[in-house]
Structures are given as structure tokens and as C-alpha cells.
Design a protein around this motif. Structure first.
Motif, mmCIF file in Angstrom:
data_model
loop_
_atom_site.group_PDB
_atom_site.id
_atom_site.type_symbol
_atom_site.label_atom_id
_atom_site.label_comp_id
_atom_site.label_asym_id
_atom_site.label_seq_id
_atom_site.Cartn_x
_atom_site.Cartn_y
_atom_site.Cartn_z
ATOM 1 N N ASN A 156 -1.304 1.378 14.797
ATOM 2 C CA ASN A 156 -1.187 0.376 13.893
ATOM 3 C C ASN A 156 -1.668 0.954 12.406
ATOM 4 O OD1 ASN A 156 0.120 -1.356 15.470
ATOM 5 N ND2 ASN A 156 -1.778 -2.387 16.062
ATOM 6 N N GLN A 157 -2.776 1.762 12.577
ATOM 7 C CA GLN A 157 -3.472 2.305 11.252
ATOM 8 C C GLN A 157 -2.446 2.997 10.748
ATOM 9 O OE1 GLN A 157 -6.944 4.453 11.979
ATOM 10 N NE2 GLN A 157 -7.651 4.134 10.235
ATOM 11 N N VAL A 159 0.937 3.316 10.971
ATOM 12 C CA VAL A 159 2.025 2.751 10.971
ATOM 13 C C VAL A 159 1.860 1.955 9.585
ATOM 14 C CG1 VAL A 159 3.719 0.952 11.505
ATOM 15 C CG2 VAL A 159 3.000 2.754 13.022
ATOM 16 N N ASN A 160 1.023 1.248 9.273
ATOM 17 C CA ASN A 160 0.733 0.731 8.115
ATOM 18 C C ASN A 160 0.638 1.597 7.040
ATOM 19 O OD1 ASN A 160 0.664 -1.642 9.438
ATOM 20 N ND2 ASN A 160 -1.689 -1.860 9.574
ATOM 21 N N LEU A 161 0.021 2.850 7.278
ATOM 22 C CA LEU A 161 -0.078 3.657 6.106
ATOM 23 C C LEU A 161 1.097 4.321 5.683
ATOM 24 C CD1 LEU A 161 -2.089 4.880 3.861
ATOM 25 C CD2 LEU A 161 -2.608 6.850 5.497
ATOM 26 N N LYS A 162 2.029 4.440 6.983
ATOM 27 C CA LYS A 162 3.238 5.006 6.590
ATOM 28 C C LYS A 162 4.069 4.239 5.788
ATOM 29 C CE LYS A 162 6.931 6.974 9.464
ATOM 30 N NZ LYS A 162 7.626 6.803 10.501
ATOM 31 N N GLU A 163 3.845 3.171 5.540
ATOM 32 C CA GLU A 163 4.649 2.227 4.733
ATOM 33 C C GLU A 163 4.152 2.598 3.186
ATOM 34 O OE1 GLU A 163 4.239 -1.927 5.652
ATOM 35 O OE2 GLU A 163 4.989 -1.599 7.656
#
Length: 145
Positions: free
Chosen positions: A48-49, A51-55
Motif C-alpha cells: 500500500n505504501q 501504491v500510494n507513492l506510485k500515484e
């Protein structure tokens, strides 16, 4: 009528093959690894960490090095990706995923070659792609023309 019966038999055989793949040890190992990865709190946190930064990373990529957070985001995305990739459950899942993909590639190659040796079966694996590294879209560089 004959063509319809042949098609039904082909579909039944394809369903049988799919069931054999699903019942295989390789598919079972894949499912076990997927379950472990999805149900471990620490692994989920890392995913999740990332994926969130990937945005945010995709936002930064639109502007490139001119984005004010470019260096920070680029550094963080590498750190988070490495942390995620080194997680034992993610690593185990990726190995199981590669094994299942390899099995599916082998099956595709067997089916394609049973029809004709000229059938092109894209596998994403250079070992199975008959030396067509660039594929047939490479401007004739594959030599199949």
C-alpha cells in the motif's frame, strides 16, 4: 453439424486443460503464495505504501525533473519498491507467478506448434519466442518476412 460437434469437443478439451492447470501443484503454490501475500499485515503495508507513492510518482513523471518534488519522490519510490520486493511474501509470490507463467507459456507453445511450426505464440519469454527478440513488428528484423 460436424463443425459444431468438433467445436464442442475442442471447448471441452480446452476446459479440461484449464482444469488440469488449476489443479496442478504450480497453480496451488501460486494460490498459497497469493493468499500469504494478501493476508500478511506488514506485506500489505509495504504494498500500500508503494501504491500510494506510485500515484504521486506518476504525477511527478508528467513534469519530469522540473517538478518541485522530483528528487524526493524518485528516491522514495526506489526505496519503497526495494522494501516491497525484498519482502519474503512478495518474493515468494513473484517466484510462484513466474513458475505459473512458464507453465502457461509451455502449453501455448505446444498448442501452437501442434497446429503449425509457423504459428507465432507470444510468450514474453525470449526462450520460447524462437529468437524473435524484437517480434514481427520490428520492421522485418526478425527475419520471418
Amino acid at each position: 453439424m460436424l463443425a459444431t460437434i468438433e467445436r464442442i469437443e475442442l471447448l471441452e478439451n480446452a476446459e479440461g486443460l484449464a482444469k488440469m492447470v488449476l489443479d496442478s501443484d504450480i497453480a496451488e503454490q501460486y494460490q498459497i503464495c497469493l493468499y500469504k501475500m494478501q493476508n500478511n499485515k506488514e506485506t500489505k503495508r509495504k504494498i500500500n505504501q508503494f501504491v500510494n507513492l506510485k500515484e504521486l510518482y506518476e504525477e511527478v513523471q508528467r513534469f519530469g525533473k522540473y517538478h518541485p518534488d522530483y528528487k524526493r519522490v524518485m528516491m522514495q519510490i526506489r526505496e519503497y519498491k526495494r522494501e516491497m520486493d525484498l519482502d519474503p511474501f512478495v518474493a515468494e509470490f513473484k517466484l510462484a507467478e513466474n513458475d505459473l507463467q512458464s507453465l502457461l507459456d509451455q502449453i501455448s507453445m505446444l498448442i501452437g506448434s501442434a497446429v503449425s511450426k509457423h504459428i507465432k505464440v507470444p510468450s514474453g519469454n525470449l526462450f520460447f519466442d524462437s529468437g524473435h527478440g524484437s517480434g514481427c513488428g520490428g520492421g522485418g528484423s526478425c527475419g520471418c518476412g
